[in-house]
Design a protein around this motif. Structure first.
Motif, PDB file in Angstrom:
ATOM      1  N   LEU A   1       0.856  -1.186   0.000  1.00 35.91           N
ATOM      2  CA  LEU A   1       0.000   0.000   0.000  1.00 35.91           C
ATOM      3  C   LEU A   1       0.895   1.240   0.000  1.00 35.91           C
ATOM      4  N   ILE A   2       0.599   2.184  -0.876  1.00 35.12           N
ATOM      5  CA  ILE A   2       1.419   3.401  -0.944  1.00 35.12           C
ATOM      6  C   ILE A   2       0.503   4.626  -0.833  1.00 35.12           C
ATOM      7  N   VAL A   3       0.896   5.543  -0.005  1.00 35.83           N
ATOM      8  CA  VAL A   3       0.130   6.786   0.190  1.00 35.83           C
ATOM      9  C   VAL A   3       1.029   7.952  -0.201  1.00 35.83           C
ATOM     10  N   VAL A   4       0.505   8.816  -1.047  1.00 37.02           N
ATOM     11  CA  VAL A   4       1.280   9.980  -1.496  1.00 37.02           C
ATOM     12  C   VAL A   4       0.537  11.248  -1.072  1.00 37.02           C
ATOM     13  N   PRO A   5       0.899  11.824   0.042  1.00 38.26           N
ATOM     14  CA  PRO A   5       0.237  13.068   0.479  1.00 38.26           C
ATOM     15  C   PRO A   5       0.569  14.221  -0.453  1.00 38.26           C
ATOM     16  N   HIS A   6      -0.313  15.189  -0.461  1.00 40.57           N
ATOM     17  CA  HIS A   6      -0.081  16.389  -1.271  1.00 40.57           C
ATOM     18  C   HIS A   6      -0.247  17.622  -0.389  1.00 40.57           C
TER      19      HIS A   6
END
Lengths: 351, 273
Positions: free
Chosen positions: B69-74
């Motif tokens: 699982l990968i989360v890319v915050p902005h």
């Protein structure tokens, strides 16, 4: 108004917050010998004259206005409240006092000049259970858990009532929750009321409990062994519910009877792994820290009203060498996380 | 013996979320492989170009290959003028932890420790956040940070953990980071920097003390940080688990580092592409 005589608890009786753990159907009868009531016994009473307390607190978490003639179910208990009353767990059949709105009935022995006389109650009966004995809060307490394991505990102490302990407890719990810890917010001593309980609950703490959950309407004048067992029971409950850390408020000031006994108890020193001290000014900070040092305790942080003033905070830090934290600091997850790791909390889902 | 990994064995779902946190709203892209493995989730932090969308595109194949699982915050410019480090003006650390907590309800994998990757300003936020909440993170991947908070007292905060009497606001951060330092130094940490990341471009912070202690370029500073990390860990009685990888031919460009030096594969799968 002349109270109604009854053989059963009236359906419209107002059960108070202190009785929240007691199922209504546990009551099988009433005993009129109210003078026999012991601390923790459930008592049916009627409101005679409104005094200091115009409302009682309900288990639902809301206050209820009370009126002469209202039937109320309370617990017999003492009260320690320098800004209100001192009271004993004794009931005079001719009339008793509403010692705390959370549902504590007893005999007032002194009151602060700035408050009105206690609301007067006419006790009607003790509540009886299936075995014919008096129903007592201890019968409905959380199961005794003598060993809470290694659950880290941050204790919150203070100089007196209203020094900021409850706010400190709640904000620390909030900060810990924001940092991702499963936190228990507990009140170890005091007199049952929903104000502190609700303030803890509002932070989203995973477990909230107080000494009433350990079977006491108040810890005032309870033997130290029982108070200690109650605290261990709360901590054990928190651990059993999967909490990573607990924040526990010890009520009133350092010189209060039970608080003084607790901080002098080696068990307490060994049991806590963090300490926050709430006070109102720099002199109180210095005095409190000195008193705690006498018992081998040193706070990790000072908070309370003193923290509202940068000047007072600077004085307190200079006098004690201990950082003064505002409520926003306590609620800061970075600050709380540092406290948790200092206290030995272990992330259960570690890498 | 390394397990054989197919180039791609599954697909993934990409969703966009905007999470309210106590520090402000933070949006993120969540890449969820069809089959999520037991490997720790990865948080990917962008730098000052705020190229979260592009990073999500670049890391998505790696999520599919690895099942992570990968989360890319902005951290968008409108809400997050400052995001590289926690300070009085902004608390990106708090937003990041709040984001993880929020997403964990839908993605239980995030309930445990997560790995953290950041490039440039994202690497600054990554190591500073990990210093504050070390137990929340597994492996750290710090790529081409402009400068660091050294885990020693040679420089005053925020460049290190030294004190400066004229900056009382730093006291709180120092108190927090000192309390968590040992746990931080126990993290497995991988530092990356391009061999050509040597320009003193306008985005690079340049002060005489910083140049002197941490170095004049990102490449020098990466080496200085690795050395400081190792020394601090040993001084604390901890065996350091820190590596530094130079990415051949790469300048200060994360897309180049991913395309030519396999940075995403190194981070996600711990191997060369």
């Amino acid at each position: 108004m002349i109270p109604r005589h009854t053989d059963t608890v009236p359906a419209d009786a107002k059960w108070t917050f202190a009785t929240r753990r007691v199922p209504r159907d546990a009551v099988t009868g009433l005993a009129p010998d109210v003078a026999a009531a012991q601390a923790g016994d459930l008592v049916l009473a009627h409101v005679a004259e409104i005094g200091q307390h115009r409302r009682v607190q309900l288990p639902s978490g809301r206050p209820s206005e009370i009126y002469p003639g209202d039937a109320i179910v309370l617990a017999c208990g003492a009260r320690y409240a320098p800004d209100q009353f001192e009271g004993l767990a004794e009931i005079d059949p001719a009339g008793a006092d509403l010692l705390a709105g959370g549902g504590c009935i007893g005999r007032m022995v002194s009151r602060n000049e700035r408050v009105r006389p206690a609301t007067r109650l006419i006790p009607a009966a003790r509540l009886l259970g299936a075995d014919g004995g008096a129903l007592n809060l201890r019968d409905f307490a959380l199961p005794a858990r003598p060993d809470a394991g290694t659950l880290p505990v941050i204790a919150v102490l203070g100089t007196a009532m209203n020094s900021g302990k409850t706010l400190a407890t709640a904000q620390t719990a909030l900060g810990l929750r924001r940092a991702g810890w499963r936190v228990a917010a507990l009140k170890g001593t005091g007199t049952g009321a929903f104000g502190d309980y609700n303030e803890y609950s509002d932070t989203g703490a995973h477990v909230v409990a107080d000494f009433t959950d350990a079977g006491m309407v108040t810890t005032y004048r309870e033997p130290l062994d029982r108070v200690r067992a109650g605290i261990e029971s709360l901590l054990g409950h928190a651990a059993a519910q999967g909490c990573d850390i607990a924040v526990i408020e010890i009520a009133d000031g350092l010189f209060q009877r039970e608080t003084a006994q607790i901080i002098a108890d080696p068990w307490f020193r060994g049991r806590i792994s963090g300490l926050v001290f709430a006070c109102g000014d720099a002199v109180a900070a210095a005095g409190g820290v000195a008193e705690l040092a006498r018992h081998g305790l040193r706070p990790d942080a000072i908070t309370g009203m003193v923290s509202c003033s940068p000047m007072a905070s600077a004085e307190a830090e200079t006098a004690t060498g201990i950082p003064v934290l505002r409520k926003s600091d306590l609620a800061d997850p970075a600050e709380a996380n540092a406290m948790a790791l200092r206290a030995g909390a272990r992330w259960p889902r570690a890498a | 013996m390394k397990p054989m990994l197919p180039q791609s064995f599954q697909t993934s779902a990409l969703s966009e979320v905007c999470v309210p946190t106590a520090a402000g709203r933070l949006s993120a892209r969540v890449i969820r492989p069809a089959i999520v493995t037991a490997a720790r989730p990865l948080i990917v932090l962008h730098g000052i170009s705020r190229n979260a969308e592009r990073l999500a595109e670049l890391f998505r194949p790696e999520a599919e290959r690895s099942g992570r699982l990968i989360v890319v915050p902005h951290f968008d410019a409108a809400r997050w003028t400052h995001f590289q480090r926690p300070c009085r003006a902004a608390r990106p650390d708090q937003a990041l932890i709040g984001l993880i907590e929020h997403l964990a309800a839908a993605h239980p994998e995030l309930d445990g420790a997560v790995d953290l990757f950041g490039h440039s300003g994202g690497a600054q936020l990554a190591h500073r956040t990990a210093m504050l909440y070390p137990q929340r993170f597994g492996t750290l991947h710090l790529a081409a940070a402009g400068w660091y908070c050294l885990p020693d007292t040679r420089m005053p905060y925020p460049y290190g953990l030294g004190t400066r009497a004229t900056d009382p606001a730093a006291a709180a951060w120092l108190r927090r980071k000192r309390a968590t330092l040992a746990a931080y130094l126990g993290r497995e940490t991988h530092i990356y920097v391009g061999t050509d990341d040597t320009a003193r471009d306008p985005a690079l912070r340049k002060t005489r003390p910083l140049d002197r202690v941490q170095g004049r370029t990102r490449r020098d500073r990466a080496h200085a940080y690795r050395a400081a990390f190792e020394d601090a860990a040993r001084a604390a009685g901890i065996t350091p688990r820190v590596t530094l990888t130079e990415l051949p031919g790469c300048a200060h460009d994360v897309e180049q580092a991913i395309a030519t030096a396999g940075l995403a594969a190194r981070v996600v799968r711990g191997r060369d592409s």
